[in-house]
Design a protein around this motif. Structure first.
Motif, mmCIF file in Angstrom:
data_model
loop_
_atom_site.group_PDB
_atom_site.id
_atom_site.type_symbol
_atom_site.label_atom_id
_atom_site.label_comp_id
_atom_site.label_asym_id
_atom_site.label_seq_id
_atom_site.Cartn_x
_atom_site.Cartn_y
_atom_site.Cartn_z
ATOM 1 N N GLU A 30 0.832 -1.204 0.000
ATOM 2 C CA GLU A 30 0.000 0.000 0.000
ATOM 3 C C GLU A 30 0.869 1.257 0.000
ATOM 4 O OE1 GLU A 30 -3.714 2.120 2.365
ATOM 5 O OE2 GLU A 30 -2.950 0.201 3.089
ATOM 6 N N ASP A 31 1.965 1.225 0.732
ATOM 7 C CA ASP A 31 2.882 2.367 0.742
ATOM 8 C C ASP A 31 3.542 2.556 -0.620
ATOM 9 O OD1 ASP A 31 2.283 2.912 3.395
ATOM 10 O OD2 ASP A 31 4.020 1.821 4.167
ATOM 11 N N VAL A 32 3.844 1.446 -1.305
ATOM 12 C CA VAL A 32 4.380 1.538 -2.664
ATOM 13 C C VAL A 32 3.340 2.198 -3.562
ATOM 14 C CG1 VAL A 32 5.223 0.253 -4.672
ATOM 15 C CG2 VAL A 32 5.826 -0.516 -2.362
ATOM 16 N N TYR A 33 2.095 1.766 -3.425
ATOM 17 C CA TYR A 33 0.980 2.303 -4.213
ATOM 18 C C TYR A 33 0.845 3.814 -4.023
ATOM 19 C CZ TYR A 33 -3.835 2.598 -5.999
ATOM 20 O OH TYR A 33 -4.974 2.916 -6.709
ATOM 21 N N GLN A 34 1.025 4.278 -2.814
ATOM 22 C CA GLN A 34 0.855 5.694 -2.494
ATOM 23 C C GLN A 34 2.084 6.544 -2.847
ATOM 24 O OE1 GLN A 34 -1.988 6.932 -1.556
ATOM 25 N NE2 GLN A 34 -3.014 4.987 -1.200
ATOM 26 N N ALA A 35 3.197 5.905 -3.136
ATOM 27 C CA ALA A 35 4.465 6.615 -3.347
ATOM 28 C C ALA A 35 4.433 7.473 -4.609
ATOM 29 C CB ALA A 35 5.614 5.623 -3.433
ATOM 30 N N GLU A 36 5.111 8.577 -4.534
ATOM 31 C CA GLU A 36 5.275 9.464 -5.681
ATOM 32 C C GLU A 36 6.496 9.015 -6.492
ATOM 33 O OE1 GLU A 36 3.091 11.708 -6.580
ATOM 34 O OE2 GLU A 36 1.872 11.300 -4.817
ATOM 35 N N VAL A 37 6.570 9.476 -7.729
ATOM 36 C CA VAL A 37 7.646 9.073 -8.634
ATOM 37 C C VAL A 37 9.020 9.324 -8.022
ATOM 38 C CG1 VAL A 37 8.723 9.529 -10.879
ATOM 39 C CG2 VAL A 37 6.239 9.330 -10.713
ATOM 40 N N LEU A 38 9.230 10.484 -7.446
ATOM 41 C CA LEU A 38 10.550 10.792 -6.872
ATOM 42 C C LEU A 38 10.901 9.851 -5.727
ATOM 43 C CD1 LEU A 38 10.574 14.698 -6.951
ATOM 44 C CD2 LEU A 38 11.808 13.109 -8.445
ATOM 45 N N ASP A 39 9.902 9.465 -4.943
ATOM 46 C CA ASP A 39 10.152 8.516 -3.853
ATOM 47 C C ASP A 39 10.496 7.132 -4.418
ATOM 48 O OD1 ASP A 39 9.565 10.450 -1.882
ATOM 49 O OD2 ASP A 39 7.425 10.046 -2.111
ATOM 50 N N LEU A 40 9.778 6.709 -5.436
ATOM 51 C CA LEU A 40 10.048 5.414 -6.058
ATOM 52 C C LEU A 40 11.459 5.349 -6.620
ATOM 53 C CD1 LEU A 40 6.626 5.010 -7.847
ATOM 54 C CD2 LEU A 40 7.488 3.523 -6.029
ATOM 55 N N ARG A 41 11.928 6.453 -7.153
ATOM 56 C CA ARG A 41 13.266 6.488 -7.748
ATOM 57 C C ARG A 41 14.374 6.355 -6.714
ATOM 58 N NH1 ARG A 41 14.221 10.831 -12.120
ATOM 59 N NH2 ARG A 41 16.013 9.481 -12.409
ATOM 60 N N GLU A 42 14.060 6.500 -5.453
ATOM 61 C CA GLU A 42 15.043 6.321 -4.383
ATOM 62 C C GLU A 42 15.401 4.849 -4.178
ATOM 63 O OE1 GLU A 42 16.654 8.701 -2.526
ATOM 64 O OE2 GLU A 42 15.765 10.118 -3.937
ATOM 65 N N VAL A 43 14.574 3.957 -4.690
ATOM 66 C CA VAL A 43 14.811 2.521 -4.530
ATOM 67 C C VAL A 43 15.861 2.081 -5.554
ATOM 68 C CG1 VAL A 43 13.748 0.229 -4.623
ATOM 69 C CG2 VAL A 43 12.450 2.179 -3.725
ATOM 70 N N THR A 44 16.855 1.355 -5.101
ATOM 71 C CA THR A 44 17.899 0.856 -5.980
ATOM 72 C C THR A 44 17.281 0.039 -7.108
ATOM 73 O OG1 THR A 44 19.456 0.752 -4.133
ATOM 74 C CG2 THR A 44 19.990 -0.560 -6.083
ATOM 75 N N GLY A 45 17.652 0.380 -8.328
ATOM 76 C CA GLY A 45 17.163 -0.356 -9.495
ATOM 77 C C GLY A 45 15.926 0.233 -10.139
ATOM 78 N N ILE A 46 15.341 1.230 -9.503
ATOM 79 C CA ILE A 46 14.151 1.872 -10.068
ATOM 80 C C ILE A 46 14.586 3.157 -10.756
ATOM 81 C CG2 ILE A 46 11.918 2.937 -9.603
ATOM 82 C CD1 ILE A 46 11.679 0.108 -8.926
ATOM 83 N N GLY A 47 14.499 3.157 -12.055
ATOM 84 C CA GLY A 47 14.808 4.356 -12.826
ATOM 85 C C GLY A 47 13.547 5.162 -13.088
ATOM 86 N N LYS A 48 13.713 6.216 -13.851
ATOM 87 C CA LYS A 48 12.599 7.114 -14.146
ATOM 88 C C LYS A 48 11.447 6.379 -14.832
ATOM 89 C CE LYS A 48 11.318 11.267 -16.627
ATOM 90 N NZ LYS A 48 11.697 12.251 -17.618
ATOM 91 N N THR A 49 11.766 5.574 -15.840
ATOM 92 C CA THR A 49 10.721 4.889 -16.608
ATOM 93 C C THR A 49 9.919 3.935 -15.741
ATOM 94 O OG1 THR A 49 12.056 5.067 -18.614
ATOM 95 C CG2 THR A 49 10.288 3.443 -18.625
#
Length: 75
Positions: A30-49
């Motif tokens: 659920e926290d992943v679902y609520q995350a914004e793009v910039l927050d998601l990009r903080e995860v190793t391996g998650i790029g912009k796309t």
């Protein structure tokens, strides 16, 4: 809570390893679902796309349909 797990597992490009990394960083699907793009990009391996793909796929409709089918089938 199950709907968020199904949503996360249904995103193309999110395998078991990436799913574990996302949960490790955000704690719950659920926290992943609520995350914004910039927050998601903080995860190793998650790029912009991939971050944008995750963010733009925020719909639980498919997950709820799977859960309903499972209930109807007694699973």
């Amino acid at each position: 809570m199950e709907a968020y797990w199904l949503w996360l597992k249904g995103i193309k490009g999110i395998g078991d390893l990436m799913g574990k990394q996302l949960i490790s960083y955000f704690n719950t699907p659920e926290d992943v679902y609520q995350a914004e793009v910039l927050d998601l990009r903080e995860v190793t391996g998650i790029g912009k796309t991939l971050a944008e793909k995750i963010h733009n796929s925020r719909s639980l409709q498919g997950a709820y349909e799977v859960l309903e089918d499972m209930q109807r089938s007694g699973i």
